[in-house]
Design a protein around this motif. Structure first.
Motif, PDB file in Angstrom:
ATOM      1  N   PRO A  10     -16.574 -22.522  34.226  1.00 51.32           N
ATOM      2  CA  PRO A  10     -17.074 -23.721  35.198  1.00 51.32           C
ATOM      3  C   PRO A  10     -18.388 -24.760  35.298  1.00 51.32           C
ATOM      4  N   LYS A  11     -19.349 -24.115  34.776  1.00 54.53           N
ATOM      5  CA  LYS A  11     -20.783 -25.049  33.991  1.00 54.53           C
ATOM      6  C   LYS A  11     -20.539 -25.940  33.153  1.00 54.53           C
ATOM      7  N   TYR A  12     -20.180 -25.729  32.503  1.00 54.81           N
ATOM      8  CA  TYR A  12     -20.423 -26.528  31.583  1.00 54.81           C
ATOM      9  C   TYR A  12     -18.895 -27.941  31.715  1.00 54.81           C
ATOM     10  N   ILE A  13     -17.589 -27.448  32.545  1.00 55.17           N
ATOM     11  CA  ILE A  13     -17.043 -28.255  33.401  1.00 55.17           C
ATOM     12  C   ILE A  13     -17.161 -29.204  33.696  1.00 55.17           C
ATOM     13  N   VAL A  14     -17.757 -28.898  35.405  1.00 51.81           N
ATOM     14  CA  VAL A  14     -19.029 -29.478  36.627  1.00 51.81           C
ATOM     15  C   VAL A  14     -20.260 -30.286  35.713  1.00 51.81           C
ATOM     16  N   GLU A  15     -21.243 -29.311  34.624  1.00 55.67           N
ATOM     17  CA  GLU A  15     -22.095 -30.985  34.170  1.00 55.67           C
ATOM     18  C   GLU A  15     -21.559 -31.486  33.513  1.00 55.67           C
ATOM     19  N   GLN A  16     -19.944 -31.638  33.146  1.00 55.30           N
ATOM     20  CA  GLN A  16     -19.868 -32.782  32.322  1.00 55.30           C
ATOM     21  C   GLN A  16     -19.578 -33.683  33.567  1.00 55.30           C
ATOM     22  N   LEU A  17     -18.497 -33.516  34.389  1.00 52.33           N
ATOM     23  CA  LEU A  17     -17.837 -34.393  35.381  1.00 52.33           C
ATOM     24  C   LEU A  17     -19.412 -34.833  36.106  1.00 52.33           C
ATOM     25  N   LEU A  18     -20.466 -34.295  36.176  1.00 50.57           N
ATOM     26  CA  LEU A  18     -21.588 -34.852  36.952  1.00 50.57           C
ATOM     27  C   LEU A  18     -21.881 -36.219  35.395  1.00 50.57           C
ATOM     28  N   ALA A  19     -22.025 -35.837  34.883  1.00 47.13           N
ATOM     29  CA  ALA A  19     -22.852 -37.369  33.550  1.00 47.13           C
ATOM     30  C   ALA A  19     -21.405 -37.857  33.659  1.00 47.13           C
ATOM     31  N   MET A  20     -19.978 -37.728  33.745  1.00 52.33           N
ATOM     32  CA  MET A  20     -19.049 -38.424  34.138  1.00 52.33           C
ATOM     33  C   MET A  20     -19.066 -39.370  35.626  1.00 52.33           C
ATOM     34  N   ASN A  21     -19.524 -38.404  36.734  1.00 54.69           N
ATOM     35  CA  ASN A  21     -19.025 -38.832  37.900  1.00 54.69           C
ATOM     36  C   ASN A  21     -19.966 -38.648  38.795  1.00 54.69           C
ATOM     37  N   SER A  22     -21.962 -38.504  39.111  1.00 56.07           N
ATOM     38  CA  SER A  22     -22.278 -38.389  39.836  1.00 56.07           C
ATOM     39  C   SER A  22     -22.361 -38.244  41.501  1.00 56.07           C
ATOM     40  N   ASN A  23     -20.981 -39.024  41.673  1.00 57.13           N
ATOM     41  CA  ASN A  23     -20.764 -38.864  42.938  1.00 57.13           C
ATOM     42  C   ASN A  23     -19.803 -38.423  43.345  1.00 57.13           C
ATOM     43  N   LEU A  24     -19.244 -37.481  42.483  1.00 54.85           N
ATOM     44  CA  LEU A  24     -18.296 -36.205  42.923  1.00 54.85           C
ATOM     45  C   LEU A  24     -19.546 -35.315  43.703  1.00 54.85           C
ATOM     46  N   ASN A  25     -18.539 -34.756  44.665  1.00 53.55           N
ATOM     47  CA  ASN A  25     -18.590 -33.804  46.103  1.00 53.55           C
ATOM     48  C   ASN A  25     -18.488 -32.526  45.490  1.00 53.55           C
ATOM     49  N   ILE A  26     -19.240 -32.148  44.351  1.00 58.95           N
ATOM     50  CA  ILE A  26     -19.031 -30.589  44.039  1.00 58.95           C
ATOM     51  C   ILE A  26     -19.899 -28.903  45.225  1.00 58.95           C
ATOM     52  N   VAL A  27     -19.120 -28.717  45.276  1.00 60.54           N
ATOM     53  CA  VAL A  27     -19.140 -27.259  46.345  1.00 60.54           C
ATOM     54  C   VAL A  27     -19.686 -26.156  44.965  1.00 60.54           C
ATOM     55  N   TRP A  28     -20.379 -25.856  45.291  1.00 59.91           N
ATOM     56  CA  TRP A  28     -19.847 -23.729  43.830  1.00 59.91           C
ATOM     57  C   TRP A  28     -19.992 -23.068  45.509  1.00 59.91           C
ATOM     58  N   LEU A  29     -19.420 -21.368  45.350  1.00 61.17           N
ATOM     59  CA  LEU A  29     -19.708 -20.319  45.855  1.00 61.17           C
ATOM     60  C   LEU A  29     -20.729 -19.669  44.961  1.00 61.17           C
ATOM     61  N   VAL A  30     -21.503 -18.984  45.985  1.00 61.78           N
ATOM     62  CA  VAL A  30     -22.506 -18.125  45.356  1.00 61.78           C
ATOM     63  C   VAL A  30     -22.781 -16.740  46.199  1.00 61.78           C
ATOM     64  N   ASN A  31     -22.970 -15.775  46.020  1.00 56.67           N
ATOM     65  CA  ASN A  31     -23.427 -14.920  46.334  1.00 56.67           C
ATOM     66  C   ASN A  31     -24.679 -14.277  46.798  1.00 56.67           C
ATOM     67  N   ASP A  32     -25.214 -13.583  47.619  1.00 54.48           N
ATOM     68  CA  ASP A  32     -26.789 -12.992  47.468  1.00 54.48           C
ATOM     69  C   ASP A  32     -27.414 -12.923  46.633  1.00 54.48           C
ATOM     70  N   ASN A  33     -27.079 -12.711  44.902  1.00 52.40           N
ATOM     71  CA  ASN A  33     -27.943 -12.087  44.091  1.00 52.40           C
ATOM     72  C   ASN A  33     -27.473 -13.322  42.900  1.00 52.40           C
ATOM     73  N   ALA A  34     -27.355 -14.146  43.561  1.00 54.68           N
ATOM     74  CA  ALA A  34     -26.687 -15.851  42.213  1.00 54.68           C
ATOM     75  C   ALA A  34     -28.441 -16.282  42.514  1.00 54.68           C
ATOM     76  N   ASP A  35     -28.667 -16.869  41.150  1.00 52.99           N
ATOM     77  CA  ASP A  35     -30.095 -17.576  40.766  1.00 52.99           C
ATOM     78  C   ASP A  35     -29.838 -19.377  40.854  1.00 52.99           C
ATOM     79  N   THR A  36     -30.379 -19.196  42.529  1.00 55.45           N
ATOM     80  CA  THR A  36     -29.871 -20.571  42.267  1.00 55.45           C
ATOM     81  C   THR A  36     -30.966 -21.516  42.365  1.00 55.45           C
TER      82      THR A  36
END
Length: 386
Positions: free
Chosen positions: A40-66
């Motif tokens: 998912p990380k590498y897909i999202v990085e590519q998506l944002l490189a191709m369209n920075s206007n996308l609304n990306i929501v990422w679900l994170v738990n309390d231990n995630a390095d934000t």
């Protein structure tokens, strides 16, 4: 998730389905909110490189390095009522696990299941159903019914999905996005990892990354995964005439409970978020039955399998799709003495020949362009439904 919270989640998700879908919203999960990583990380990085206007929501738990996330990715707590709303109103779901409940997918929504294993040693899903809980099997089968697309990097993986994932939908051979990193210049990533751990630029990295044992206590697993670290480092230095540092990355299921004692030559790999970057920065990999071996073989043939509990693992755990002692182009040892011998006797030409033959036999297609292929699939889906 508690029973009360699950009921509230389902209720919010149900009523949110009356709201209009946001065509450019994509909700992403990596291992139940673990953070910015895997396919998912590498897909999202590519998506944002191709369209920075996308609304990306990422679900994170309390231990995630934000701190690792791009600034234009919105973070929402995994399993929260807000996440139920985001899932119900997103156009696209991206996930790499099959038992994360997202609600009932709407007709207009598109669900990409990237899976987290790829090619692997251990039996999974249907092949391992005798050792999986009834709840997991139910969740996985429900997930497969909602999935619109799975991605693969080989005929072997495609066949495994078709045979064992209760899935009859589309599988595209795009390559694995997380493995694109092996086809880019490794210098900057190696520099980044060494700087993180304060490792001298002239030193090389040995990465030790064992898998998880479902039927062992943490104490037992630590014993199985122990060895003389100083002797191992010296063996590599003697064989390859370089300075080495050992990075030990324990499986996430136990790394939250046990910390590696760090020294000048031993570092805790669990402190570093991105496993693929650790692989890219490493000179050699030692593992037992972790699928990371099949990722690392895209970079190097210096893969050493080491499992003191080999016989026990075969009889007590899920069972194997490959016999690591006989079926693979990697050296194998079930004792520390055997591991040290395999390091000393490593032959690059012989191993490379075996590795090339293995890649051909599984029809591997990774070429560094998977992220772009997958991003184009998602963007075309969004454009066609605007």
């Amino acid at each position: 998730m508690s029973t009360i919270k699950a009921i509230l989640f389902r209720s919010v998700n149900f009523f949110s389905r009356r709201r209009k879908i946001n065509n450019e919203k994509i909700v992403v999960d990596n291992f139940f909110g673990r953070g910015f990583g895997d396919n998912p990380k590498y897909i999202v990085e590519q998506l944002l490189a191709m369209n920075s206007n996308l609304n990306i929501v990422w679900l994170v738990n309390d231990n995630a390095d934000t701190k690792q996330f791009p600034c234009n990715v919105m973070l929402v707590k995994y399993g929260s009522l807000r996440s139920a709303y985001e899932l119900a109103t997103a156009h696209v779901w991206i996930d790499n696990v099959k038992n994360n409940y997202k609600g009932v997918k709407r007709k207009e929504q598109f669900y990409l299941q990237t899976w987290h294993g790829g090619m692997g040693f251990k039996k999974v899903e249907k092949a391992a159903q005798d050792s999986l809980s009834a709840e997991y099997l139910k969740d996985s089968q429900r997930d497969s019914k909602q999935t619109d697309l799975m991605i693969s990097d080989s005929q072997w993986v495609t066949d495994n999905y078709r045979e064992n994932f209760w899935y009859s939908g589309e599988i595209k051979k795009t390559g694995l996005p997380r493995n694109d990193i092996f086809y880019k210049g490794p210098g900057k990533i190696a520099e980044k990892v060494k700087k993180f751990y304060d490792i001298d630029e002239q030193s090389e990295i040995i990465l030790y990354a064992p898998t998880f044992r479902a039927n062992m206590s943490i104490e037992e697993q630590l014993k199985v995964c122990s060895f003389n670290e100083k002797r191992l480092v010296k063996a590599f230095e003697h064989k390859f005439n370089k300075k080495f540092v050992l990075i030990k990355r324990l499986h996430p299921n136990i790394s939250n409970f046990v910390k590696v004692n760090e020294t000048d030559t031993v570092k805790d790999g669990s402190r570093y978020t991105d496993m693929q970057e650790l692989l890219v920065a490493s000179f050699a990999l030692i593992t037992d039955f972790s699928s990371c071996a099949f990722d690392f073989m895209l970079k190097s043939d210096k893969i050493f399998l080491y499992a003191k509990d080999y016989k026990r693992f075969l009889s007590k755990e899920r069972g194997m799709l490959f016999d690591p002692a006989h079926d693979l182009p990697f050296s194998f040892a079930d004792s520390e003495t055997g591991l040290l011998s395999n390091i000393e006797n490593f032959d690059n030409k012989v191993t490379k020949h075996k590795l090339d033959a293995f890649k051909k036999s599984v029809k591997l297609i990774d070429d560094g362009k998977a992220s772009k292929r997958v991003a184009n699939i998602i963007l075309n889906k969004i454009r066609n439904e605007e």
